[in-house]
Each structure stands twice: as C-alpha cells, then as structure tokens.
Scaffold this active site. Structure first.
Site, mmCIF file in Angstrom:
data_model
loop_
_atom_site.group_PDB
_atom_site.id
_atom_site.type_symbol
_atom_site.label_atom_id
_atom_site.label_comp_id
_atom_site.label_asym_id
_atom_site.label_seq_id
_atom_site.Cartn_x
_atom_site.Cartn_y
_atom_site.Cartn_z
ATOM 1 C CE LYS A 49 -4.462 1.211 2.053
ATOM 2 N NZ LYS A 49 -5.218 1.461 0.834
HETATM 3 N N1 PXG Z 1 -7.905 -2.443 -2.954
HETATM 4 C C1 PXG Z 1 -7.249 -1.272 -2.995
HETATM 5 C C2 PXG Z 1 -6.437 -0.943 -4.181
HETATM 6 C C3 PXG Z 1 -7.356 -0.376 -1.914
HETATM 7 O O1 PXG Z 1 -6.707 0.783 -1.946
HETATM 8 C C4 PXG Z 1 -8.829 -1.949 -0.816
HETATM 9 C C5 PXG Z 1 -8.669 -2.793 -1.899
HETATM 10 C C6 PXG Z 1 -9.651 -2.399 0.354
HETATM 11 O O2 PXG Z 1 -8.787 -2.763 1.436
HETATM 12 P P1 PXG Z 1 -9.230 -2.621 2.967
HETATM 13 O O3 PXG Z 1 -8.063 -3.123 3.717
HETATM 14 O O4 PXG Z 1 -9.497 -1.152 3.220
HETATM 15 O O5 PXG Z 1 -10.431 -3.461 3.117
HETATM 16 C C7 PXG Z 1 -8.155 -0.718 -0.814
HETATM 17 C C8 PXG Z 1 -8.288 0.215 0.353
HETATM 18 C C9 PXG Z 1 -9.866 6.104 0.144
HETATM 19 C C10 PXG Z 1 -9.617 4.810 0.783
HETATM 20 O O6 PXG Z 1 -9.714 7.109 0.828
HETATM 21 C C11 PXG Z 1 -9.163 3.727 0.032
HETATM 22 C C12 PXG Z 1 -8.921 2.539 0.675
HETATM 23 C C13 PXG Z 1 -9.160 2.392 1.998
HETATM 24 C C14 PXG Z 1 -9.612 3.481 2.720
HETATM 25 C C15 PXG Z 1 -9.851 4.696 2.098
HETATM 26 O O7 PXG Z 1 -10.204 6.140 -1.049
HETATM 27 N N2 PXG Z 1 -8.448 1.536 -0.087
#
Ligand code: PXG
Length: 289
Positions: free
Chosen positions: A151
């Site tokens: 990430k």
């Molecule tokens: N795929 C990607 C590429 C992400 O960036 C997820 C899946 C979901 O992962 P989690 O661990 O959150 O279940 C993410 C997470 C935002 C924002 O502000 C984006 C994410 C998480 C929180 C906020 O757009 N991405």
C-alpha cells in the site's frame, strides 16, 4: 474545531502540519500508508492494519522510526485529540527529506503523519440500490512491476483507472490484471455470488490483501457459505447472481451493473445484503478484532 494532525510524535493544528517539498513521499510517491476506520472510538482491526503497514514498509526497505505499539498509541491519541468516535484515519510514513535524485539512502528520517477525520460515506441510497461500475482499460500493476500488496503512496495506477471510470459515469472502476483476470477496484476488493458460493480473486491475482475482504470471508465461512479464492474473468461477473465490493471506506457495497450489464436481478441480492448487515454489526461490535 481545528483538526490536530500527528507529525513525528506531536499533535499540531492542521495549518502547522507541514512536510518538506524535498520529501521523497512527494517527489517520488516513496512511502506507505493505511486507511483505517474507527467505530464508537475503537479502531477496526487496528493490529491487521499496522501489520500490513509494516509489511508495506519492509517491501520498500523503509525502516520504521517507531514501534508497532507506538504507532497504535499514536493512532488512538490522534483520534482522542480530535474527539472522533466514528471516523477515518490515514496513517502515512514517507521516506523523508532527501535530494532530487532517487537514492532513498540519501533520505534522512522517515516522516510519520496521522490524520483523523470524519468520513463521508457514499450516499445511503447507494447501499440500498447498489452501484454501477465499469471495467477499465488500465491494467492493475503486475506484481513484478509494483506489487499491489504494497500500500504505497504511488497510487497513480488506481487514479488512472478511477479517471476512466468517472469519465464513463461510474464512481468505481474494475481493474483486470496483466493476465486479463479480475483483480480489484481502485479502492475496493471485489466479490461475486454464483450458485450460492462466494467467489473472489486470490491474492496472487495481484491485489491488495484487503482487511475488509478478509473480514467478509470470515463472516461468510462463519455462516457456512462456501468461499472460493480463484482466478475469475469478466465472464464470471456477467453470469454472477450478485456482486459487491469491500473496503475500509466503502465497507460492503452492492454492485448491480457492470459494463452496462445488469447483474442478477438488478437489485442487491440476499447474500450481499446479509453480509453487508453482518459486517456492519461486526465493525460496530466492541473488540471485533
Ligand atoms: N484495494 C485497494 C487498491 C485499496 O486501496 C482496498 C482494496 C480495500 O482494502 P481494505 O483493507 O481497506 O479493506 C483498498 C483500500 C480512500 C480509501 O480514501 C481507500 C482505501 C481504503 C480506505 C480509504 O479512497 N483503499
């Protein structure tokens, strides 16, 4: 109330929360981050997020300037300092100030930033009616180029996909991997329901190991739904009875249209609605992990 931002061990008002223009986080997207949520003052799966942050850092050879315990405490104190109960937390660690060259060894000290805010959910009706997404022409970065399990602060791959999605009138966009299989959306993981089974791309499809994804897999298995992590294609989406996305920001959100094709009945299906409600309850339960 002015937001208090955590920078390197201190809570400072947002106007004073500044980072150098020579920080490699800005110059090269060289750093890692996490997006977390708190419910009733308690961070959902804090340890899982911190573990993932540490793994991301290790993958880019970034030595953390604090311990995991200190990071957990910093996240909690940032929430308390802003009197936030239900909120969104962004934890960022950049490579720090360096030269205009790429060499990360020239960077002095990683910078730790924590921002806590209230979260603006997708409109409620979207959770009731489901959303429409579109497959983008932007391939998810192959693990051999930039592993999606990291990430990192370099989110241009996802942003390019998001731009394409938005230009076709969709709030979220589906990305395929370098083999043409389903990967994930720009900020969410994807699930399908086919003949009562829950299907989702495996980690080696080149996706983020989503914490909401894992929680939903556990919930489904807990109520005897078979979950298969397997290579999927657009064909699987088009013949699915149900589709939904998972993410920290989105939680569990139904999808009812993909590439202008109606999925299932065109309304959120029973498995999706059940898992959405179960996740909602799990996240708001004390000590949910
Ligand atoms: N795929 C990607 C590429 C992400 O960036 C997820 C899946 C979901 O992962 P989690 O661990 O959150 O279940 C993410 C997470 C935002 C924002 O502000 C984006 C994410 C998480 C929180 C906020 O757009 N991405």
């Amino acid at each position: 109330m002015t937001r208090q931002i955590y920078i390197n061990g201190q809570l400072v008002p947002r106007e004073k929360a500044v980072i150098s223009v020579f920080d490699h986080g800005l110059l090269y997207g060289d750093g890692v981050f996490e997006g977390l949520r708190s419910y009733g003052g308690q961070v959902f799966r804090l340890q899982a997020h911190v573990d993932r942050l540490w793994e991301s850092a290790q993958a880019i050879c970034l030595e953390m300037p604090l311990t995991q315990q200190e990071m957990c405490e910093a996240i909690r104190s940032t929430l308390r300092g802003n009197s936030i109960e239900d909120g969104y937390i962004r934890a960022i660690v950049t490579r720090g100030v360096g030269t205009l060259g790429l060499d990360p060894n020239k960077c002095s000290q990683p910078q730790v930033i924590i921002i806590a805010d209230t979260i603006e959910l997708y409109p409620r009706e979207l959770y009731e009616q489901g959303l429409e997404i579109v497959t983008t022409s932007v391939t998810r970065s192959p693990p051999t180029a930039l592993n999606p399990r990291i990430k990192s602060l370099n989110y241009l791959n996802n942003i390019l996909a998001k731009i394409e999605g938005l230009r076709s009138g969709c709030i979220e966009a589906l990305m395929l991997n370098h083999k043409g299989e389903l990967a994930e959306c720009t900020g969410d993981n994807i699930f399908l329901v086919q003949r009562g089974k829950l299907l989702t791309p495996p980690l080696d499809a080149g996706i983020l190991d989503g914490i909401t994804r894992q929680a939903v897999i556990e919930l489904a298995r807990g109520c005897k739904i078979e979950v298969l992590e397997m290579a999927l294609t657009q064909h699987d989406v088009y013949i699915a009875q149900e589709c939904f996305l998972t993410g920290t920001a989105a939680e569990v959100v139904p999808v009812v249209k993909v590439d202008s094709r109606v999925i299932g009945t065109g309304k959120p299906g029973p498995v999706t609605v059940d898992l959405k409600d179960r996740f909602h309850r799990l996240a708001r339960k004390r000590n949910s992990g």
